[in-house]
Design a protein around this motif. Structure first.
Motif, PDB file in Angstrom:
ATOM      1  N   TYR A 188       0.835  -1.201   0.000  1.00  0.00           N
ATOM      2  CA  TYR A 188       0.000   0.000   0.000  1.00  0.00           C
ATOM      3  C   TYR A 188       0.867   1.246   0.000  1.00  0.00           C
ATOM      4  O   TYR A 188       1.761   1.391   0.813  1.00  0.00           O
ATOM      5  CB  TYR A 188      -0.925   0.001   1.218  1.00  0.00           C
ATOM      6  N   GLN A 189       0.605   2.118  -0.934  1.00  0.00           N
ATOM      7  CA  GLN A 189       1.262   3.414  -1.000  1.00  0.00           C
ATOM      8  C   GLN A 189       0.234   4.466  -0.594  1.00  0.00           C
ATOM      9  O   GLN A 189      -0.753   4.649  -1.301  1.00  0.00           O
ATOM     10  CB  GLN A 189       1.762   3.698  -2.421  1.00  0.00           C
ATOM     11  N   HIS A 198     -17.264  -4.641  12.000  1.00  0.00           N
ATOM     12  CA  HIS A 198     -17.546  -6.062  11.779  1.00  0.00           C
ATOM     13  C   HIS A 198     -17.108  -6.510  10.396  1.00  0.00           C
ATOM     14  O   HIS A 198     -17.242  -7.678  10.056  1.00  0.00           O
ATOM     15  CB  HIS A 198     -19.038  -6.346  11.982  1.00  0.00           C
ATOM     16  N   VAL A 199     -16.611  -5.571   9.582  1.00  0.00           N
ATOM     17  CA  VAL A 199     -16.093  -5.866   8.245  1.00  0.00           C
ATOM     18  C   VAL A 199     -14.671  -5.314   8.160  1.00  0.00           C
ATOM     19  O   VAL A 199     -14.258  -4.507   8.984  1.00  0.00           O
ATOM     20  CB  VAL A 199     -16.991  -5.248   7.144  1.00  0.00           C
ATOM     21  N   GLU A 200     -13.925  -5.743   7.149  1.00  0.00           N
ATOM     22  CA  GLU A 200     -12.539  -5.286   6.999  1.00  0.00           C
ATOM     23  C   GLU A 200     -12.448  -3.811   6.631  1.00  0.00           C
ATOM     24  O   GLU A 200     -11.551  -3.111   7.052  1.00  0.00           O
ATOM     25  CB  GLU A 200     -11.809  -6.128   5.957  1.00  0.00           C
ATOM     26  N   GLY A 201     -13.380  -3.349   5.792  1.00  0.00           N
ATOM     27  CA  GLY A 201     -13.339  -1.963   5.367  1.00  0.00           C
ATOM     28  C   GLY A 201     -14.700  -1.483   4.902  1.00  0.00           C
ATOM     29  O   GLY A 201     -15.585  -2.284   4.591  1.00  0.00           O
ATOM     30  N   LEU A 233      -7.760  -4.319  -0.696  1.00  0.00           N
ATOM     31  CA  LEU A 233      -8.868  -3.781   0.112  1.00  0.00           C
ATOM     32  C   LEU A 233      -9.018  -2.277  -0.111  1.00  0.00           C
ATOM     33  O   LEU A 233     -10.130  -1.786  -0.305  1.00  0.00           O
ATOM     34  CB  LEU A 233      -8.643  -4.072   1.600  1.00  0.00           C
ATOM     35  N   LEU A 234      -7.915  -1.559  -0.105  1.00  0.00           N
ATOM     36  CA  LEU A 234      -7.995  -0.112  -0.339  1.00  0.00           C
ATOM     37  C   LEU A 234      -8.534   0.208  -1.720  1.00  0.00           C
ATOM     38  O   LEU A 234      -9.334   1.126  -1.885  1.00  0.00           O
ATOM     39  CB  LEU A 234      -6.633   0.534  -0.134  1.00  0.00           C
ATOM     40  N   GLU A 271     -11.084  -5.228  -7.960  1.00  0.00           N
ATOM     41  CA  GLU A 271     -10.273  -4.839  -6.805  1.00  0.00           C
ATOM     42  C   GLU A 271      -8.800  -5.216  -6.941  1.00  0.00           C
ATOM     43  O   GLU A 271      -7.931  -4.545  -6.398  1.00  0.00           O
ATOM     44  CB  GLU A 271     -10.858  -5.417  -5.515  1.00  0.00           C
ATOM     45  N   LYS A 272      -8.493  -6.276  -7.662  1.00  0.00           N
ATOM     46  CA  LYS A 272      -7.100  -6.711  -7.807  1.00  0.00           C
ATOM     47  C   LYS A 272      -6.354  -5.956  -8.910  1.00  0.00           C
ATOM     48  O   LYS A 272      -5.138  -6.060  -9.005  1.00  0.00           O
ATOM     49  CB  LYS A 272      -7.039  -8.210  -8.045  1.00  0.00           C
TER      50      LYS A 272
END
Length: 113
Positions: A4-5, A18-21, A39-40, A93-94
């Protein structure tokens, strides 16, 4: 996987999530301090969707889509994953450069095709 930058994100760490993001314009809420680039990117896709729909309509459409999926008999996770906004975010997302080449209203185009 790419590290991550930091960009100009307004990130808030919320260990109680309750969720990652979660993207709530203009913030990205994260459960952990060191999120994955994937994720970001997923949450940034949602921020772009929110901007396109002038923020409030995004949340209304998101909720209506989820409720419609549930009324049609889908379980929670399936109803969530079948929201058009989530489909676009999960499918891309990837691809960490996705937002640079993304065309506006992509979630509607995929639905029509």
């Amino acid at each position: 996987m790419e590290k991550y930058q930091p960009k100009n994100d307004w990130i808030i760490i919320c260990p109680f999530l309750h969720v990652e993001g979660m993207a709530i314009f203009p913030f990205i809420l994260l459960r952990k301090e060191k999120p994955s680039a994937v994720l970001l990117n997923h949450e940034r896709i949602h921020l772009r969707q929110q901007i396109e729909l002038l923020i409030l309509p995004f949340y209304i459409l998101y909720l209506l889509a989820y409720l419609s999926n549930r009324i049609c008999g889908q379980a929670h996770q399936q109803a969530y994953r079948n929201i058009i906004f989530e489909k676009e975010a999960y499918q891309n997302e990837k691809q960490l450069d996705y937002l640079r080449k993304r065309r506006a209203w992509t979630y509607w185009r995929k639905r029509v095709e």
